[in-house]
Design a protein around this motif. Structure first.
Motif, PDB file in Angstrom:
ATOM      1  N   ASP A 133       0.817  -1.226   0.000  1.00 11.70           N
ATOM      2  CA  ASP A 133       0.000   0.000   0.000  1.00 11.70           C
ATOM      3  C   ASP A 133       0.845   1.268   0.000  1.00 11.70           C
ATOM      4  O   ASP A 133       0.296   2.375   0.035  1.00 11.70           O
ATOM      5  N   THR A 134       2.158   1.131  -0.055  1.00 11.62           N
ATOM      6  CA  THR A 134       3.034   2.299   0.124  1.00 11.62           C
ATOM      7  C   THR A 134       2.959   3.283  -1.032  1.00 11.62           C
ATOM      8  O   THR A 134       3.008   4.497  -0.825  1.00 11.62           O
ATOM      9  N   TYR A 135       2.776   2.781  -2.231  1.00 16.94           N
ATOM     10  CA  TYR A 135       2.953   3.640  -3.398  1.00 16.94           C
ATOM     11  C   TYR A 135       1.657   4.004  -4.116  1.00 16.94           C
ATOM     12  O   TYR A 135       1.690   4.589  -5.203  1.00 16.94           O
ATOM     13  N   THR A 136       0.542   3.699  -3.484  1.00 21.31           N
ATOM     14  CA  THR A 136      -0.742   4.040  -4.101  1.00 21.31           C
ATOM     15  C   THR A 136      -0.979   5.546  -4.139  1.00 21.31           C
ATOM     16  O   THR A 136      -1.819   6.017  -4.911  1.00 21.31           O
ATOM     17  N   GLU A 137      -0.254   6.294  -3.345  1.00 19.50           N
ATOM     18  CA  GLU A 137      -0.416   7.756  -3.350  1.00 19.50           C
ATOM     19  C   GLU A 137       0.228   8.410  -4.563  1.00 19.50           C
ATOM     20  O   GLU A 137      -0.029   9.584  -4.850  1.00 19.50           O
ATOM     21  N   GLY A 138       1.098   7.679  -5.268  1.00 20.42           N
ATOM     22  CA  GLY A 138       1.624   8.191  -6.533  1.00 20.42           C
ATOM     23  C   GLY A 138       3.039   8.701  -6.454  1.00 20.42           C
ATOM     24  O   GLY A 138       3.590   8.975  -5.392  1.00 20.42           O
ATOM     25  N   TRP A 139       3.649   8.828  -7.654  1.00 20.48           N
ATOM     26  CA  TRP A 139       5.066   9.175  -7.690  1.00 20.48           C
ATOM     27  C   TRP A 139       5.358  10.608  -7.291  1.00 20.48           C
ATOM     28  O   TRP A 139       6.404  10.883  -6.703  1.00 20.48           O
ATOM     29  N   GLU A 140       4.466  11.546  -7.557  1.00 24.10           N
ATOM     30  CA  GLU A 140       4.745  12.919  -7.116  1.00 24.10           C
ATOM     31  C   GLU A 140       4.774  13.004  -5.595  1.00 24.10           C
ATOM     32  O   GLU A 140       5.640  13.666  -5.008  1.00 24.10           O
ATOM     33  N   SER A 141       3.848  12.325  -4.951  1.00 23.29           N
ATOM     34  CA  SER A 141       3.766  12.359  -3.491  1.00 23.29           C
ATOM     35  C   SER A 141       5.005  11.730  -2.857  1.00 23.29           C
ATOM     36  O   SER A 141       5.587  12.288  -1.919  1.00 23.29           O
ATOM     37  N   ILE A 142       5.419  10.578  -3.359  1.00 18.77           N
ATOM     38  CA  ILE A 142       6.598   9.906  -2.808  1.00 18.77           C
ATOM     39  C   ILE A 142       7.847  10.753  -3.051  1.00 18.77           C
ATOM     40  O   ILE A 142       8.712  10.891  -2.174  1.00 18.77           O
ATOM     41  N   ARG A 143       7.927  11.353  -4.216  1.00 21.87           N
ATOM     42  CA  ARG A 143       9.086  12.204  -4.521  1.00 21.87           C
ATOM     43  C   ARG A 143       9.150  13.394  -3.574  1.00 21.87           C
ATOM     44  O   ARG A 143      10.215  13.764  -3.078  1.00 21.87           O
ATOM     45  N   ARG A 144       7.983  13.979  -3.307  1.00 19.17           N
ATOM     46  CA  ARG A 144       7.929  15.109  -2.374  1.00 19.17           C
ATOM     47  C   ARG A 144       8.350  14.686  -0.966  1.00 19.17           C
ATOM     48  O   ARG A 144       9.107  15.391  -0.285  1.00 19.17           O
ATOM     49  N   GLU A 145       7.871  13.527  -0.536  1.00 16.11           N
ATOM     50  CA  GLU A 145       8.221  13.041   0.804  1.00 16.11           C
ATOM     51  C   GLU A 145       9.711  12.732   0.912  1.00 16.11           C
ATOM     52  O   GLU A 145      10.349  13.012   1.933  1.00 16.11           O
ATOM     53  N   ARG A 146      10.267  12.168  -0.142  1.00 18.54           N
ATOM     54  CA  ARG A 146      11.700  11.889  -0.132  1.00 18.54           C
ATOM     55  C   ARG A 146      12.502  13.187  -0.046  1.00 18.54           C
ATOM     56  O   ARG A 146      13.485  13.286   0.692  1.00 18.54           O
ATOM     57  N   TRP A 147      12.069  14.170  -0.813  1.00 15.58           N
ATOM     58  CA  TRP A 147      12.784  15.443  -0.812  1.00 15.58           C
ATOM     59  C   TRP A 147      12.733  16.093   0.564  1.00 15.58           C
ATOM     60  O   TRP A 147      13.745  16.625   1.045  1.00 15.58           O
ATOM     61  N   GLN A 148      11.588  16.038   1.191  1.00 12.48           N
ATOM     62  CA  GLN A 148      11.469  16.606   2.535  1.00 12.48           C
ATOM     63  C   GLN A 148      12.392  15.886   3.516  1.00 12.48           C
ATOM     64  O   GLN A 148      13.035  16.519   4.372  1.00 12.48           O
ATOM     65  N   GLN A 149      12.474  14.571   3.387  1.00  9.95           N
ATOM     66  CA  GLN A 149      13.345  13.800   4.261  1.00  9.95           C
ATOM     67  C   GLN A 149      14.819  14.099   3.972  1.00  9.95           C
ATOM     68  O   GLN A 149      15.637  14.209   4.900  1.00  9.95           O
ATOM     69  N   MET A 150      15.160  14.264   2.714  1.00  9.83           N
ATOM     70  CA  MET A 150      16.535  14.601   2.355  1.00  9.83           C
ATOM     71  C   MET A 150      16.940  15.959   2.929  1.00  9.83           C
ATOM     72  O   MET A 150      18.060  16.134   3.426  1.00  9.83           O
ATOM     73  N   GLN A 151      16.009  16.897   2.875  1.00  8.34           N
ATOM     74  CA  GLN A 151      16.289  18.215   3.445  1.00  8.34           C
ATOM     75  C   GLN A 151      16.485  18.131   4.947  1.00  8.34           C
ATOM     76  O   GLN A 151      17.386  18.771   5.510  1.00  8.34           O
ATOM     77  N   ALA A 152      15.640  17.348   5.609  1.00  8.48           N
ATOM     78  CA  ALA A 152      15.757  17.204   7.060  1.00  8.48           C
ATOM     79  C   ALA A 152      17.083  16.559   7.449  1.00  8.48           C
ATOM     80  O   ALA A 152      17.687  16.910   8.467  1.00  8.48           O
ATOM     81  N   MET A 153      17.549  15.622   6.627  1.00  6.88           N
ATOM     82  CA  MET A 153      18.817  14.939   6.895  1.00  6.88           C
ATOM     83  C   MET A 153      20.029  15.800   6.552  1.00  6.88           C
ATOM     84  O   MET A 153      21.121  15.568   7.069  1.00  6.88           O
ATOM     85  N   GLY A 154      19.851  16.740   5.647  1.00 13.73           N
ATOM     86  CA  GLY A 154      20.987  17.518   5.175  1.00 13.73           C
ATOM     87  C   GLY A 154      21.821  16.786   4.147  1.00 13.73           C
ATOM     88  O   GLY A 154      23.029  17.007   4.027  1.00 13.73           O
ATOM     89  N   ILE A 155      21.175  15.901   3.382  1.00 15.38           N
ATOM     90  CA  ILE A 155      21.892  15.106   2.385  1.00 15.38           C
ATOM     91  C   ILE A 155      22.637  15.994   1.392  1.00 15.38           C
ATOM     92  O   ILE A 155      23.797  15.761   1.072  1.00 15.38           O
ATOM     93  N   LEU A 156      21.964  17.020   0.901  1.00 20.30           N
ATOM     94  CA  LEU A 156      22.562  17.899  -0.093  1.00 20.30           C
ATOM     95  C   LEU A 156      22.774  19.283   0.497  1.00 20.30           C
ATOM     96  O   LEU A 156      22.010  19.729   1.364  1.00 20.30           O
TER      97      LEU A 156
END
Length: 802
Positions: free
Chosen positions: A228-251
């Motif tokens: 059930d993880t990806y039923t929200e769609g690729w834009e949503s998952i991409r946004r969530e990943r980006w938010q997590q990357m920002q919180a981590m300070g990856i880039l």
């Protein structure tokens, strides 16, 4: 006899001392575990912002280092050759160079001096083991590995065999076997045997997973975790990943303030239409907006990503088991572990191997699914493009290094640019092993110092060339060119997502980088051919970059320019796309064949709305031409390309005074040309033309292509904004006819066309301009804008010199 005895004793004693010294030296050398994933995206791991459960790799990162600007070659076999030698793949004939025998797969093409890591490490006491995918020429055991196994692709499940040892038909599969897990089993066996039989020697275990490379095959229990993880769609998952990357300070936050825009028109790198007939209506070969997919497509796509996640999930479990074995051997503290991917996530879609049976459960052995561009875009968050391309999405890899005895700055990031050519350089540096004496100087650099502390490295140059895609990076600047496309330029210090092309305002920097790219190409050709016989060199004509089938598939997969060009041809001028629509019977003037200089000539302009108008020009014997300078917004830096098109046209016998036609943003383009070259302009026509960059696109968007900051662009309007320099056009008395809607809110008439009218009035040349105000119309496709007979007649007469 006594002399012989003394000599023998001395020899044996020397051998003893030599062995003792070797063991003493090797005791100071770490064990090495090098783990390579296949087609893993930059953000797929939890420790790089992803939602996939990767606790073992996350722990490795937490107790080690994460590199944020580590690069691969963009493709599987070149990365493996580069990583194992320390040279660019092209230098060792493991990727294409013009006129040089090269290739992927297992063809024996490397020069003799291009030995692999295990052979070099063997000279300083290492025993090396290979598990998994090979994809380098020759065989692992001929290249320094003492053991090898599980070099297989195309299946993750093991087919049952009959009495003859061949797979049963129809295929049946062993439910107890899954390739990723079997690879871990094999690596663990290698380590156990090493501990039992060679405890005094350091080991090098190279573990090359095929996961998560297609076909998407995963264990049912792992797929269920992500059902059930990806039923929200690729834009949503991409946004969530980006938010997590920002919180981590990856880039570095200055280098990536947001994710790259989705390239909706970019699909797989190779188009195989037959695959879509097999896969059915659920598949799509474009990263279209999720809310535009059908329910069937949403379900199909969400399931594919769940399988991809399950493959990464199981790979992490397998890695954890291997690392636990290292700990059980008591050598964890002095083992360096490196993890990376061979290229970015793949947008490919195809059906190969055992084929695809849509009646079987997705992810099972008789299905053949690929990730595709929708989810590949997400996996490569926040970067552009995919595997095979040399934009960041294709070549950026997560890179994790653990070495408890040496790394003290645990859990931190390293932001210096590195490349897979540096893996060999670093491992040779820390072990004391060396390249053969006859080997040329390798381009790889050791990053051993980065393991000690975070420091600023000297600027270095990194180079890419694959499938016709080119790139070079020097310091913060990167030039990149997709196959058949112009060079682009990006400042990665503030635009790692490659969103603002600076090729125009920094043409000098681009020229230097392109020259450096060409120099590296020539040096690579020289190095790759110096050991070849005259006969081998004489056969260079037979070597091509791709097979005819793959070349066609790549051509079919490229983004198509959708310009509508009646009786037109496309060509390049100054490395830019240009077009020419030619009349069947050109009119004649004293200044040459008449033509209209049209703007903007972007990939999708001119479009169908202007076709009728352009046909009127052609019927009148007048040609129409344009050049794509990208979103130049009237920047003075676009002028050299306009001059180049002008020179090309006049060299073909066309008039030295064309009429100009600017539609919308094209008004900024043609007004720039007229301001810079008024003596070359017969007349100017416009359809709701932009003349003021503060009205559209605004100083924030326009600043980059003007080569200044937004504040500076705002302050320097008198010098740079076309609308502030319309007096040059007005005083020259260039005839003008403009049609503009009075209700235009995108390009307000008062701030654009009306200002031009006022300039003519102030210059006393009001009779030379006609501004046709259309009441009640805005910035739209009203037919009257594109079928204005007065505008068309005006431009025809002006182009002919009448």
């Amino acid at each position: 006899m006594a002399t012989l005895t003394v000599l023998a004793t001395a020899f044996l004693f020397a051998e003893f001392l030599s062995g003792t010294m070797l063991r003493a030296e090797s005791a100071d050398r770490p064990n090495i575990v090098l783990i390579l994933a296949d087609d893993l995206g930059f953000s797929d791991l939890g420790c790089y912002g992803g939602e996939i459960q990767t606790p073992n790799l996350d722990a490795l990162a937490e107790n080690g280092l994460r590199f944020t600007q580590f690069y691969n070659t963009g493709r599987c076999w070149p990365t493996r050759g580069s990583m194992m030698t320390g040279y660019y793949a092209q230098q060792i004939r493991r990727d294409y160079l013009p006129g040089v025998p090269s290739g992927g797969g297992n063809r024996s093409l490397r020069p003799d001096w291009a030995v692999l890591l295990p052979e070099m490490l063997s000279h300083v006491g290492y025993r090396s083991y290979h598990t998994g995918k090979w994809h380098i020429d020759d065989t692992p055991t001929n290249c320094g590995f003492v053991k090898t196994s599980l070099n297989r692709t195309g299946r993750y499940f093991n087919p049952k065999t009959g009495p003859n040892g061949k797979p049963l038909r129809p295929l049946e599969f062993d439910e107890e076997f899954y390739l990723t897990s079997a690879m871990a089993d094999d690596a663990i066996t290698n380590l156990k045997e090493h501990a039992e039989q060679h405890p005094d020697q350091p080991f090098f275990q190279y573990l090359a997973f095929t996961a998560p490379h297609f076909p998407l095959h995963a264990l049912p229990e792992d797929i269920a975790v992500y059902a059930d993880t990806y039923t929200e769609g690729w834009e949503s998952i991409r946004r969530e990943r980006w938010q997590q990357m920002q919180a981590m300070g990856i880039l570095d936050p200055e280098s990536a303030r947001h994710v790259s825009p989705v390239e909706r028109d970019l699909g797989p790198p190779y188009h195989f239409p037959e695959a879509f007939e097999i896969l059915g209506d659920g598949e799509t070969n474009r990263p279209v907006a999720w809310n535009r997919l059908t329910d069937k497509q949403k379900s199909f796509q969400a399931t594919k990503m769940a399988i991809h996640a399950a493959m990464v999930h199981r790979m992490d479990i397998a890695i954890g088991r291997v690392l636990d074995q290292v700990r059980a051997m008591g050598c964890w503290e002095d083992t360096i572990v490196m993890f990376l991917s061979d290229n970015g996530a793949s947008a490919e879609i195809m059906v190969r191997g055992d084929g695809h049976d849509p009646a079987q459960p997705p992810g099972s052995a008789l299905t053949y699914l690929c990730l595709g561009p929708g989810w590949s875009t997400t996996s490569n968050t926040p970067f552009r493009r995919h595997k095979t391309w040399t934009h960041e999405g294709g070549i950026a890899t997560p890179f994790i290094v653990s070495w408890p005895n040496r790394i003290k700055d645990r859990g931190q990031f390293r932001r210096n640019p590195q490349h897979v050519i540096d893996v060999a350089a670093t491992l040779l540096d820390l072990t004391g092993a060396t390249h053969p004496d006859d080997a040329p100087s390798p381009p790889g650099s050791s990053f051993l110092a980065d393991l000690e502390d975070d420091h600023s490295a000297d600027e270095r140059t990194l180079w890419w060339y694959h499938d016709g895609h080119r790139a070079i990076r020097r310091g913060r600047w990167k030039a990149v060119s997709p196959v058949g496309e112009p060079w682009e330029l990006y400042d990665l210090s503030n635009d790692r997502i490659e969103s603002v092309d600076l090729a125009l305002p920094h043409a000098d920097i681009l020229a230097e980088l392109v020259a450096a790219w060409e120099q590296q190409l020539q040096e690579s050709i020289e190095l790759a051919t110096k050991d070849l016989s005259d006969e081998a060199r004489g056969k260079k004509a037979q070597w091509t970059r791709q097979s005819a089938v793959m070349s066609k598939a790549q051509q079919d997969g490229r983004i198509k320019r959708t310009q509508v060009l009646p009786n037109g041809e496309s060509f390049f001028v100054a490395d830019r796309h240009a077009f020419l629509m030619k009349p069947d019977a050109p009119a004649k003037t004293k200044l040459g064949k008449p033509w209209v200089f049209y703007a903007p000539a972007l990939s999708r302009y001119p479009d169908t709305h202007e076709s009728w108008m352009h046909q009127q020009f052609l019927d009148a014997g007048i040609a129409v031409a344009g050049i794509d300078v990208g979103e130049a917004y009237g920047s003075p830096h676009s002028q050299p390309f306009f001059d180049a098109l002008y020179d090309e046209m006049t060299s073909r016998g066309y008039s030295t005074k064309p009429a100009l036609l600017g539609r919308s943003r094209g008004g900024l383009y043609v007004s720039r040309f007229a301001i810079e070259r008024p003596e070359r302009v017969a007349a100017i026509g416009g359809i709701y033309p932009v003349l003021d960059y503060t009205s559209y696109p605004g100083v924030e968007r326009a600043a980059a292509v003007y080569g200044v900051s937004a504040d500076e662009l705002q302050q320097r309007q008198d010098e740079l904004n076309p609308v502030k320099n319309l007096d040059v056009i007005a005083e020259a008395g260039i005839p003008v006819y403009v049609i503009h809607g009075t209700d235009d809110r995108v390009v307000p008439i008062e701030r654009n066309s009306a200002v031009l009218e006022s300039a003519y009035q102030s210059a006393g040349n009001e009779s030379a301009i006609t501004l046709e105000r259309v009441d009640g119309q805005g910035h739209n496709f009203w037919e009257g804008f594109f079928r204005s007979q007065k505008l068309i007649d005006f431009l025809i007469a002006a182009a002919k010199g009448d």
